[in-house]
Design a protein around this motif. Structure first.
Motif, PDB file in Angstrom:
ATOM      1  N   VAL A 176      -8.838   3.182   7.315  1.00 39.70           N
ATOM      2  CA  VAL A 176      -8.351   3.212   5.935  1.00 39.70           C
ATOM      3  C   VAL A 176      -9.386   2.601   4.988  1.00 39.70           C
ATOM      4  O   VAL A 176      -9.563   3.070   3.858  1.00 39.70           O
TER       5      VAL A 176
ATOM      6  N   LEU B 298     -11.787   5.066   4.228  1.00 38.56           N
ATOM      7  CA  LEU B 298     -11.167   6.060   3.351  1.00 38.56           C
ATOM      8  C   LEU B 298     -11.193   5.606   1.892  1.00 38.56           C
ATOM      9  O   LEU B 298     -11.123   6.420   0.972  1.00 38.56           O
ATOM     10  N   ASN B 299     -11.317   4.307   1.672  1.00 43.83           N
ATOM     11  CA  ASN B 299     -11.188   3.781   0.319  1.00 43.83           C
ATOM     12  C   ASN B 299     -12.477   3.254  -0.304  1.00 43.83           C
ATOM     13  O   ASN B 299     -12.514   3.002  -1.503  1.00 43.83           O
TER      14      ASN B 299
ATOM     15  N   GLY C 125     -15.030   7.959   0.932  1.00 47.48           N
ATOM     16  CA  GLY C 125     -13.623   8.264   1.205  1.00 47.48           C
ATOM     17  C   GLY C 125     -13.424   9.432   2.141  1.00 47.48           C
ATOM     18  O   GLY C 125     -14.177   9.620   3.093  1.00 47.48           O
ATOM     19  N   ALA C 126     -12.403  10.227   1.825  1.00 42.81           N
ATOM     20  CA  ALA C 126     -12.033  11.325   2.710  1.00 42.81           C
ATOM     21  C   ALA C 126     -13.093  12.432   2.740  1.00 42.81           C
ATOM     22  O   ALA C 126     -13.119  13.246   3.653  1.00 42.81           O
TER      23      ALA C 126
ATOM     24  N   THR D 154       2.430   1.307  -2.329  1.00 36.84           N
ATOM     25  CA  THR D 154       2.182   2.602  -2.962  1.00 36.84           C
ATOM     26  C   THR D 154       2.425   2.513  -4.464  1.00 36.84           C
ATOM     27  O   THR D 154       1.651   3.038  -5.267  1.00 36.84           O
TER      28      THR D 154
ATOM     29  N   SER E 179      -2.006   1.135  -4.370  1.00 37.24           N
ATOM     30  CA  SER E 179      -2.562   2.479  -4.297  1.00 37.24           C
ATOM     31  C   SER E 179      -2.045   3.138  -3.042  1.00 37.24           C
ATOM     32  O   SER E 179      -1.893   2.489  -2.011  1.00 37.24           O
ATOM     33  N   SER E 180      -1.765   4.430  -3.121  1.00 33.33           N
ATOM     34  CA  SER E 180      -1.177   5.090  -1.961  1.00 33.33           C
ATOM     35  C   SER E 180      -2.189   5.240  -0.828  1.00 33.33           C
ATOM     36  O   SER E 180      -1.819   5.368   0.327  1.00 33.33           O
ATOM     37  N   THR E 181      -3.498   5.185  -1.165  1.00 34.99           N
ATOM     38  CA  THR E 181      -4.476   5.351  -0.081  1.00 34.99           C
ATOM     39  C   THR E 181      -4.534   4.127   0.817  1.00 34.99           C
ATOM     40  O   THR E 181      -5.022   4.199   1.931  1.00 34.99           O
ATOM     41  N   TRP E 182      -4.061   2.986   0.312  1.00 36.23           N
ATOM     42  CA  TRP E 182      -4.063   1.785   1.153  1.00 36.23           C
ATOM     43  C   TRP E 182      -2.775   1.657   1.966  1.00 36.23           C
ATOM     44  O   TRP E 182      -2.625   0.733   2.743  1.00 36.23           O
ATOM     45  N   ARG E 183      -1.849   2.601   1.752  1.00 35.04           N
ATOM     46  CA  ARG E 183      -0.532   2.458   2.349  1.00 35.04           C
ATOM     47  C   ARG E 183      -0.575   2.275   3.868  1.00 35.04           C
ATOM     48  O   ARG E 183       0.054   1.401   4.420  1.00 35.04           O
TER      49      ARG E 183
END
Lengths: 255, 359, 294
Positions: free
Chosen positions: B159, B162-163, B169-170, C258, C262-266
Motif C-alpha cells: 500500500v 501504491l501511495n 502508485g498503481a 476512507t 484517503s481511500s488508497t490507504w484503506r
C-alpha cells in the motif's frame, strides 16, 4: 565464597505467591537438594535462577556477579546449565545434533567461516563433533549418536538432557526431577552417575527430586519448600526428623 | 505439535532411490543448459526467448523459496510476507538503475555489468533493513499471530508503494533496463543456495534449527533466540530483495499488484511443497511450480482450476512435501570430493594423536 | 460532527459484515486450529447464490435461506474431502493451511471459469432512498437490513453456543478435543457443524454485501476474507465475542480512514490496526495470554 547466592526472592502469578522470601547459598562443589510437595514453587525457583522468569523482589548472584534480570541464554553462558522436568529435547534432531547445539558459544566461529566454508570452518566443526561425541560417551549414549532424539527410550532421553546440559560446560548444574519416571534400577544408576559427574567435572549441583530415597542418599544439604517458602533446611538426617516437613508431607512418606 | 510428521512416510524406498539420481541428473541438465545458451555467442540460437524467460523465473523463484525456507523451515518462524521484501528490493533497485546516470570512465556496456550487481545488492540491503525493522517488534509473536502480522506488513509495504510519488502508485515503474539474463539469474540463484546451505550447516544454522525445535530449550542452551530469529528473518528478507531486483530487471515493469498476498502465498507453496526445512526440496519445488503453469497452458481456461486441485491432492497425499526435511541425496556430490576430504580428515586425526578434543 | 456520526453508521454496517465472516474463521480456528483460507471464497459463493436467486425472482427470505444453505454445503464438503483426510493422518498444521489455500484458489478459479472474472451488478432489491435522521445522519434500507439481520444472527449464535447441547460440545472441543472425545463427544460431527454454521454466516454476509455494494465478482472474497481473519485475530482468535468486536473495529477504522484520510490507504489501515493491537496484546483483545510452561 558462595557460587550461588539468592537473596529474598519473591514472585507471584496473579494472586498466587509462587515463591516468597526465598534464600539460598551454595558453595562450590556442594550437592544440594530442593524438595517439597507439588506446587511448592521448586520449578519456579529454577526458572528464576535460569532467567526464564524475572523475580519481583530479590537478587541472584552467581560466581561473584549479579545475574538478576539477565536473559536466559546469558545466564547459561555464565555457567548455569539445566535440565527440564518434562524433557525438552530437540525432538526431530539426532542425539549428536542435540549436544552439538549446546556447544554453541565455546565452539563459535565467525560468519566469514560460515559463508565461505574456510578451513577453520571444518576444523571447528570437527572439534564440535568430537566434543559432542565425548559428552555422549560420558553418558553412555555414543552408540545412539545418529538416532532421532524422540525415538530414544525415556531413561536415555533423560540422560541425553544431562549430556546436553554438560556440553555447555556449566559450573552449576540444575537438575529438575532427573529420576522422574525411572524404575528403581535406573534411579540407582542415575545416583551413581550424578556422583561421578560431580567428581569428574567438579560440578556444583542443585536438584529437584520427588524420589526421597535418591535425595537422602545423594544430597549433603536439603531445602524444603512449601507454598513458596523455605520451611526447613539441613542435612538429610535433620530433614527426616523435622516436624514441619513431616506436616507438609502429611500422608507422604519421608524416609 | 506442529512438526508431527507421519514418519512412516518419510523415506519410502522409491523416493530414496530417485533421490540418489536427482543431483547428478540436475547438474547434468544445468551444465547442458549452460552450454546450449553459451552457444549463442557463436550464433546458434538454440534456447528460445520463451524458454530462457522461464529459466530466469525459475532461478528467481529458487532464490525466493530457499530464502523463505530459511525463515519458515529452518528457524520455524511462520512468515508469509515475503512478497513485501521482494517489493522493497524491486523498487529500490529499479529506481537506482533508472537514476544512476552515465558513468564517465567506462563504456555503457561495462557500466551495465558493473552497476547491476551493485544495484541488486542495494535492493537486498534495503529489503534486509525492512526485515530488521519489521522483525524486531513482530518476532515475539507466535504461530498464526506471527503469520498474519508478517502478511500484514507485506500488505502495508504494497500500500505504501501504491501511495508514494516516487513509486508512481498503481501506474508502476515502466521501462526498467532489461539487465537480468540467464547468467545473472543463475549466478545469484547459485550464490543464494550455497550461502544459505552453508549457514544452515553451521553452528548458526544449528541455533536456528534449535529455535524451531524448542525455543525454551534453545534459550537454556545459551542460544540468543531473539538474535537468531531476527537474523534469520533479515537474511531471508535480503535474498527476497535480491530476487525482487532480478525480477524488476527481467520484467522491465513493476507495479504494486505484482507483490500482493498471492505472490507471498505462491512462495510459501514452494517451500511447503518442497518440504519445510529441505533446501534442495525448495529448489525442486520452485522449478516445478514455475514450470507447472506453463506445462498446463494447453488446458487453457481450466488451467488454474486444475493447478489448485493438484495442489490440494498433493497435500492430502504427501503432507510433508516432496522431501520432508531430508535433502537430495548428496552421495554423488560427496563422491566427487571424497578422496580429498578423507585424506584431510585422516591427516588431521593423526595430528591430534587421539586427543579426543575434550580439552 | 454529523459527518462523523454518518461514518460511524457506515462503519457499523461494514463492520457487521466483517464480523459475520470473522465468526467462521474464529470458530474453525478455535476447534481445529486451522486458518481456513477458503472461508473468504465461501462468502463469494453466498453472494453468487444470492445473485442467481434474486434474478430468479425468489422472495427475500428464500434468497437468504438458499444463500446460507448452499455455502454451508460447500463448507461441509471441503471439510470432508480436504481437511478431514489430513487430520486423520496427523499431517502437520502447515499442510492443512496449504490445503486451505489450495481450496481457496480452486474456488476462485472455478468462479472465474463459470462466471467470468468480470464484476457484475447485483440486482437492486431495495430503493436507495435513504432515511433521514436527526442531525443529518442518513441510513439506507440495505444498511438497516444488514445491521438488523447480523444482530439476529449473532444473538442466535451466542444463544446456540451457550445453551444447546451441541453448542456446549463445541466449546468443549475447542478447549480440549481429547478430553471432549473421552466424554463421548463425536468430534467429527462437531467439526462438521462448525463448518456448516461458519459457512452459512459467511454466505449471509455475501448476500448482504451484494445488496450494499451492489457489485460481485469471483475474486471478491480475497480481501474481505483476509481482513475478516485479521478482525478475528484482533479480537483474539477462537473467541466468538472477539470476532464480533474485531469485525466492528475493522469496519469502523476503514470507513473513518476512507472518509477522513484517503481511500488508497484503506487497506493498510486494517493491517496497521492489527499490528498495533498485537504489539500491545500479542493474543488479541479477548485472547487469553497463556504463559508458556517451562
Amino acid at each position: 565464597m558462595a557460587l550461588l547466592k539468592v537473596e529474598d526472592l519473591s514472585l507471584s502469578f496473579g494472586g498466587l505467591r509462587a515463591v516468597s522470601g526465598f534464600n539460598l547459598e551454595i558453595k562450590p562443589g556442594e550437592l544440594v537438594g530442593l524438595i517439597g510437595p507439588n506446587g511448592a514453587g521448586k520449578t519456579t525457583v529454577f526458572n528464576i535462577l535460569t532467567g526464564f522468569y524475572q523475580p519481583q523482589e530479590g537478587r541472584v548472584f552467581f560466581d561473584g556477579t549479579e545475574i538478576t534480570g539477565l536473559g536466559c541464554h546469558r545466564i547459561n553462558r555464565l555457567g548455569i546449565g539445566r535440565t527440564f522436568q518434562n524433557i525438552r529435547l530437540f525432538n526431530e534432531l539426532t542425539v549428536l545434533e542435540n549436544v552439538k547445539i549446546a556447544y554453541q558459544y565455546a565452539g563459535g566461529y565467525s560468519w566469514r567461516h560460515t559463508i565461505f566454508r574456510t578451513g577453520s570452518y571444518r576444523r571447528y566443526e570437527q572439534e564440535i563433533a568430537e566434543w559432542a561425541l565425548s559428552r555422549l560417551e560420558i553418558l553412555d549414549l555414543a552408540g545412539k549418536a545418529e538416532e532421532i532424539a524422540k525415538n530414544l527410550p525415556y531413561g536415555e532421553q533423560r540422560r541425553l538432557e544431562i549430556a546436553r546440559a554438560l556440553a555447555g560446560r556449566p559450573k552449576l548444574l540444575l537438575l529438575d526431577e532427573p529420576a522422574a519416571g525411572m524404575n528403581p534400577q535406573e534411579t540407582m544408576e542415575l545416583l551413581e552417575l550424578i556422583q561421578w559427574l560431580r567428581q569428574e567435572f567438579s560440578l556444583t549441583i542443585l536438584l529437584i527430586e520427588h524420589d526421597m530415597s535418591l535425595v537422602m542418599k545423594l544430597c549433603e544439604r536439603i531445602l524444603v519448600l512449601d507454598y513458596g517458602m523455605t520451611i526447613a533446611e539441613g542435612s538429610p538426617e535433620e530433614i527426616r526428623n523435622n516436624p514441619r516437613v513431616i506436616e507438609a508431607y502429611l500422608g507422604e512418606e519421608v524416609s | 505439535m506442529e512438526t508431527e510428521t507421519t514418519t512412516g512416510l518419510e523415506k519410502p524406498e522409491a523416493v530414496e532411490k530417485w533421490r540418489t539420481h536427482l543431483l547428478p541428473a540436475g547438474l547434468a541438465i544445468l551444465v547442458l543448459l549452460n552450454l546450449l545458451i553459451f552457444m549463442e555467442h557463436f550464433g546458434f540460437d538454440i534456447v528460445s526467448r520463451y524458454y530462457k524467460g522461464i529459466l530466469i523465473l525459475a532461478f528467481i523463484n529458487i532464490i525466493l523459496a530457499v530464502s523463505l525456507n530459511l525463515i519458515n523451515g529452518i528457524t520455524g518462524l511462520f512468515s508469509i510476507g515475503h512478497a513485501g521484501f521482494m517489493a522493497v528490493g524491486a523498487y529500490v533497485s529499479a529506481l537506482l538503475t533508472l537514476n544512476m546516470g552515465r558513468w564517465e570512465l567506462v563504456s555503457s556496456q561495462v557500466q551495465a555489468v558493473l552497476q547491476f550487481p551493485l544495484v541488486l545488492l542495494a535492493g537486498g540491503l534495503a529489503a534486509a533493513l525492512a526485515g530488521l525493522v519489521i522483525g524486531i517488534p513482530t518476532l515475539r509473536l507466535r504461530g498464526e499471530y506471527l503469520a498474519i502480522a508478517t502478511l500484514g506488513f507485506g500488505e502495508i509495504i504494497r500500500v505504501v508503494a501504491l501511495n508514494l510519488n516516487i513509486t508512481r502508485g498503481a501506474r508502476g515503474i515502466p521501462s526498467i533496463p532489461n539487465y537480468t539474463n540467464f547468467w545473472w539469474a543463475q549466478l545469484f540463484a547459485v550464490l543464494t543456495v550455497v550461502i544459505i546451505w552453508n549457514i544452515v550447516h553451521s553452528n548458526h544454522g544449528r541455533a536456528m534449527v534449535a529455535i524451531r525445535e524448542d525455543e525454551i530449550a534453545a534459550e537454556a542452551m545459551g542460544i540468543n533466540t531473539t538474535y537468531y530469529k531476527v537474523l534469520s528473518f533479515t537474511i531471508g528478507a535480503f535474498f527476497a530483495g535480491v530476487a525482487g531486483g532480478l525480477l524488476a530487471h527481467h520484467l522491465t515493469f513493476i507495479s504494486p499488484k505484482g507483490f500482493d498476498v498471492l505472490k507471498s502465498i505462491e512462495i510459501l507453496l514452494m517451500v511447503v511443497l518442497g518440504g519445510l526445512g529441505s533446501i534442495t526440496g525448495s529448489v525442486i519445488a520452485a522449478i516445478v511450480l514455475t514450470a507447472l503453469p506453463e506445462v498446463l497452458r494447453f488446458l487453457q481456461a481450466y488451467r488454474m482450476v486444475i493447478y489448485a486441485g493438484t495442489l490440494v491432492v498433493l497435500m492430502i497425499f504427501r503432507p510433508q512435501g516432496f522431501f520432508g526435511r531430508a535433502e537430495v541425496n548428496l552421495a554423488f556430490f560427496k563422491s566427487l570430493f571424497r578422496s580429498r576430504v578423507e585424506e584431510e580428515m585422516k591427516s588431521r586425526s593423526e595430528e591430534r594423536g587421539g586427543n579426543g578434543g575434550s580439552a | 460532527m454529523s459527518q462523523f456520526l454518518q461514518q460511524i453508521v457506515n462503519g457499523l454496517s461494514l463492520g457487521s459484515i466483517y464480523a459475520l465472516i470473522a465468526l467462521g474463521y474464529t470458530m474453525v480456528y478455535g476447534i481445529i486450529r486451522l486458518i481456513n483460507f477458503a472461508h473468504g471464497d465461501i462468502y463469494m459463493v453466498g453472494a453468487f447464490v444470492g445473485y442467481f436467486a434474486f434474478r430468479a425472482g425468489l422472495p427475500l427470505p428464500l434468497v437468504f435461506f438458499l444463500a446460507m444453505v448452499v455455502p454451508a454445503l460447500f463448507g461441509l464438503t471441503i471439510e470432508f474431502f480436504a481437511y478431514r483426510p489430513l487430520r486423520k493422518r496427523n499431517a502437520p498444521r502447515i499442510a492443512a493451511l496449504i490445503t486451505a489455500i489450495g481450496m481457496s484458489l480452486f474456488l476462485e478459479n472455478l468462479g472465474i471459469l463459470l462466471f467470468s472474472p468480470d464484476p457484475r451488478p447485483f440486482p437492486r432489491v431495495f430503493t436507495n432512498e435513504p432515511i433521514h435522521f436527526a442531525g443529518g445522519v442518513t441510513i439506507s434500507i440495505p444498511q438497516i437490513l444488514t445491521l438488523a439481520f447480523t444482530s439476529v444472527l449473532m444473538i442466535s449464535l451466542t444463544l446456540f453456543i451457550r445453551f444447546t447441547k451441541t453448542g456446549k460440545a463445541m466449546r468443549a472441543v475447542s478447549q480440549d478435543a481429547e478430553a471432549a472425545q473421552l466424554m463421548g463427544v463425536n468430534i467429527d460431527r462437531i467439526i462438521s457443524i462448525t463448518f456448516v454454521i461458519g459457512s452459512a454466516l459467511a454466505g449471509a454476509a455475501g448476500v448482504m454485501v451484494g445488496i450494499l455494494i451492489p457489485r460481485i465478482e469471483p475474486l471478491m472474497g480475497i480481501m474481505p476474507g483476509l481482513k475478516a481473519f485479521v478482525a478475528a485475530v484482533i479480537g483474539g482468535i477462537g473467541v466468538i465475542p472477539g470476532a464480533m468486536l474485531g469485525g466492528m473495529l475493522m469496519g469502523m477504522a476503514e470507513t473513518l480512514v476512507t472518509a477522513f484520510i484517503s481511500s488508497t490507504w484503506r487497506d493498510a489501515i486494517a493491517f496497521g490496526l492489527l499490528i498495533v493491537i498485537l504489539l500491545i496484546k500479542p493474543s488479541g483483545i479477548f485472547g487469553s495470554s497463556s504463559r508458556t510452561k517451562v
